[in-house]
Design a protein around this motif. Structure first.
Motif: not given
Ligand SMILES: Cc1ncc(C[n+]2csc(CCOP(=O)(O)OP(=O)(O)O)c2C)c(N)n1
Length: 375
Positions: A23, A49, A72, A74, A185, A207, A209, A257-258, A260, A286, A288, A290-292
């Protein structure tokens, strides 16, 4: 603006009924619509991805249909290999639509980690020989572009990209994912900072965190002076922490993060194999991203502690409430060695998610100076 519902119906009529990807906040309203309206066979969120390109290829081989992969920009770094060595016209020639959120689009202010990728996104896709269609806000124009992109993908049997700038989709809130864990969190991060001595090194993942850590640390008068926020490079922060801990004799606390963790799960056995002296790997799970936008990960389905244990972490702990958190912080936090700690939380975003002032060059300098001084 583009209505997520109408886009979904439009794609459905075009025989596009399979979605996969990681996402992105710019795509979140459409992604939440897919999540609510597709079955678990029709929509699969992958750990990174590149895996989505693999999954989409397998789907195409099995069905002959055109899959849609979302990401994204990225995540372009993660798809280059499977794109060029699997889906490319010169290899297995797999038609697919790539729906790409365009962070850092030139002319639109964005965070430092998005600026370079935003600037080179179109050129990068050009170099990869992936045709690019820009999705405009105007729905009618957007559907014409999508139609052309679909025809090009099918006709030439290759990946074709739809580039999505900010603010294109209409709002779609989506159904909340069930989660009854009491911990929040932001509160977890606050409690951890409260319990730390202050001389630890803290490394935070991409994100919110990191943003919540920054804000809570500010609220506690910058108690932790030595910290690093990995604003980009999702999934790589645990190895940044490993690189530090291998070369500095100090306690390193890594806040992961989960999403990550799962994106670069191979990090775990290498960290354990290296057995860094005093390293606490905390995953705030969490369930999910959450940040996106809160789209689910597979992390509540999996047993993170069992994965860490099997990877070689000698001590693993799962925490699901405040009592367990304070207990662990009091009893085990200061024991030297390698620990993996999974803290399950709900998906509520924090109230304080500021972004640090300054720029990455300053943050790096401060981090290195503090590591040098040992403060
Ligand atoms: C390679 C890459 N793909 C997608 C993203 C977009 N992105 C930023 S934070 C995030 C979610 C991180 O999820 P998680 O680690 O579970 O932390 P949470 O947001 O739930 O605290 C995503 C998908 C990114 N920054 N880099």
């Amino acid at each position: 603006m583009i209505s997520p519902a109408r886009l979904y119906d439009f794609l459905n009529k075009k025989n596009i009924v399979f979605y996969t990807g990681v996402p992105d906040s710019l795509l979140q309203h459409f992604l939440k619509y897919i999540q609510d309206h597709s079955s678990s066979d029709e929509h699969i969120i992958t750990a990174n991805e590149g895996l989505a390109i693999g999954l989409a290829s397998g789907y195409h081989f099995a069905t002959g249909r055109l899959p849609l992969v979302y990401l994204q920009n990225s995540g372009l770094g993660n798809i280059i290999n499977p794109l060029t060595s699997l889906a490319d016209k010169e290899v297995y020639s797999v038609p697919m639509l790539l729906l790409i959120g365009w962070r850092g689009k030139p002319g639109i202010k964005d965070e430092p980690q998005h600026v370079k990728m935003g600037r080179i996104t179109k050129e990068l896709l050009d170099v990869l020989e992936v045709p690019v269609y820009l999705l405009e806000e105007n729905e009618e124009a957007a559907f014409i572009s999508i139609n052309e992109a679909i025809e090009e993908a099918l006709c030439y049997r290759k990946p074709v990209a739809l580039l999505v700038p900010p603010g294109v989709f209409e709002n779609y809130e989506g159904k909340a994912i069930e989660n009854h864990y009491p911990l929040v969190r932001e509160q977890v991060i606050k409690t951890i900072i409260t319990q730390l001595k202050g001389d630890e090194t803290v490394v935070c993942t991409t994100g919110k965190i990191g943003r919540e850590f920054y804000e809570q640390n500010e609220l506690q008068q910058k108690k932790i002076t030595n910290y690093f926020l990995s604003i980009g490079a999702m999934g790589h922060a645990s190895h940044i922490a490993l690189g530090v801990t291998k070369n500095k004799n100090r306690k390193v606390v890594m806040l992961d993060g989960d999403g990550a963790l799962f994106m670069q799960m191979g990090a775990l056995p290498v960290i354990a194999q290296q057995a860094p002296g005093d390293f606490i790997h905390i995953v705030i799970n969490n369930g999910c991203h959450e940040s996106v936008g809160g789209q689910p990960t597979a992390a509540f389905f999996a047993d993170c502690c069992a994965i860490a244990k099997a990877s070689g972490y000698s001590k693993t702990v799962q925490i699901i409430n405040e009592k367990e958190l304070t207990q662990w912080l009091q009893d085990d936090f200061f024991i030297p060695g390698l620990q993996f700690v999974e803290i399950r939380t709900n998906q509520l975003p924090g109230k304080n998610t500021g972004r640090p002032a300054g720029n990455p060059a300053d943050w790096k300098r401060d981090f290195m100076e503090a590591l040098q001084k040992g403060n």
